[in-house]
Design a protein around this motif. Sequence first.
Motif, PDB file in Angstrom:
ATOM      1  N   ALA A   1      -2.946   3.404  -6.658  1.00  0.00           N
ATOM      2  CA  ALA A   1      -4.324   3.406  -6.163  1.00  0.00           C
ATOM      3  C   ALA A   1      -5.072   4.637  -6.651  1.00  0.00           C
ATOM      4  CB  ALA A   1      -4.340   3.331  -4.638  1.00  0.00           C
ATOM      5  N   PHE A   2      -4.404   5.782  -6.645  1.00  0.00           N
ATOM      6  CA  PHE A   2      -5.039   6.998  -7.138  1.00  0.00           C
ATOM      7  C   PHE A   2      -5.357   6.872  -8.622  1.00  0.00           C
ATOM      8  CE2 PHE A   2      -4.587  11.026  -9.387  1.00  0.00           C
ATOM      9  CZ  PHE A   2      -5.664  11.707  -8.847  1.00  0.00           C
ATOM     10  N   LEU A   3      -4.375   6.395  -9.391  1.00  0.00           N
ATOM     11  CA  LEU A   3      -4.592   6.264 -10.832  1.00  0.00           C
ATOM     12  C   LEU A   3      -5.689   5.257 -11.145  1.00  0.00           C
ATOM     13  CD1 LEU A   3      -0.920   6.306 -12.128  1.00  0.00           C
ATOM     14  CD2 LEU A   3      -2.617   8.115 -12.315  1.00  0.00           C
ATOM     15  N   TYR A   4      -5.715   4.174 -10.395  1.00  0.00           N
ATOM     16  CA  TYR A   4      -6.722   3.160 -10.658  1.00  0.00           C
ATOM     17  C   TYR A   4      -8.108   3.567 -10.174  1.00  0.00           C
ATOM     18  CZ  TYR A   4      -3.498   0.012 -12.789  1.00  0.00           C
ATOM     19  OH  TYR A   4      -2.603  -0.549 -13.658  1.00  0.00           O
ATOM     20  N   SER A   5      -8.180   4.671  -9.447  1.00  0.00           N
ATOM     21  CA  SER A   5      -9.518   5.168  -9.111  1.00  0.00           C
ATOM     22  C   SER A   5     -10.217   5.631 -10.388  1.00  0.00           C
ATOM     23  CB  SER A   5      -9.441   6.290  -8.082  1.00  0.00           C
ATOM     24  OG  SER A   5      -8.792   7.418  -8.634  1.00  0.00           O
ATOM     25  N   ALA A   6      -9.429   5.881 -11.418  1.00  0.00           N
ATOM     26  CA  ALA A   6      -9.981   6.246 -12.728  1.00  0.00           C
ATOM     27  C   ALA A   6     -10.486   5.020 -13.483  1.00  0.00           C
ATOM     28  CB  ALA A   6      -8.920   6.963 -13.554  1.00  0.00           C
ATOM     29  N   ALA A   7     -10.305   3.832 -12.930  1.00  0.00           N
ATOM     30  CA  ALA A   7     -10.724   2.606 -13.612  1.00  0.00           C
ATOM     31  C   ALA A   7     -12.219   2.575 -13.896  1.00  0.00           C
ATOM     32  CB  ALA A   7     -10.306   1.383 -12.802  1.00  0.00           C
ATOM     33  N   LYS A   8     -13.018   3.165 -13.021  1.00  0.00           N
ATOM     34  CA  LYS A   8     -14.464   3.209 -13.261  1.00  0.00           C
ATOM     35  C   LYS A   8     -14.766   3.952 -14.555  1.00  0.00           C
ATOM     36  CE  LYS A   8     -15.633   3.257  -8.387  1.00  0.00           C
ATOM     37  NZ  LYS A   8     -16.135   4.053  -7.280  1.00  0.00           N
TER      38      LYS A   8
ATOM     39  N   ASP B   1       0.835  -1.218   0.000  1.00  0.00           N
ATOM     40  CA  ASP B   1       0.000   0.000   0.000  1.00  0.00           C
ATOM     41  C   ASP B   1       0.863   1.257   0.000  1.00  0.00           C
ATOM     42  OD1 ASP B   1      -2.401  -1.315  -0.089  1.00  0.00           O
ATOM     43  OD2 ASP B   1      -2.783  -1.174   2.065  1.00  0.00           O
ATOM     44  N   ALA B   2       1.909   1.238   0.819  1.00  0.00           N
ATOM     45  CA  ALA B   2       2.790   2.409   0.898  1.00  0.00           C
ATOM     46  C   ALA B   2       3.510   2.652  -0.432  1.00  0.00           C
ATOM     47  CB  ALA B   2       3.810   2.224   2.018  1.00  0.00           C
TER      48      ALA B   2
END
Length: 140
Positions: free
Chosen positions: A90-97, A83-84
């Motif tokens: 994680a931020f970039l993959y929040s755009a996966a939607k 995670d670290a």
Amino acid sequence: MQQYWLHDWVAITEFYHASKCLLLSRFDPQSPHGAAAQRVLREDCWCNTTSAVPATDAHIVHHAGGHRESMTDLPPRILRKIDALTTTDAFLYSAAKIFMAEVRLLEKKLGRRVLCDHELAKADKELGYLFPSVSALYHR
């Protein structure tokens, strides 16, 4: 997410084929490279149920020996370290939607699947540390 909207096209490595198809779909057919883009879109942008990589897509594996198929079986202390290291991921993959919605729109326009279920299942295993289910994002 603000940065995502500054770009007309954003690729996701795990979905190289679908990302390439989204890029090709943005070419104006009347532009200098538009006819070639439309031909590749027509001939190569389909769900290949026999292999994960369509014949026209080169796939270079850099870490075959040490690559884990799934991250979900790791101990919590290792997952915290991941995670670290993957905060930006994680931020970039929040755009996966948004990406998945764009793929579904392209598929509707083409009248066929571009992203296969076996690619989604593979991503579910590989990206399980970021999302509960990539497949669920696609099938919403």
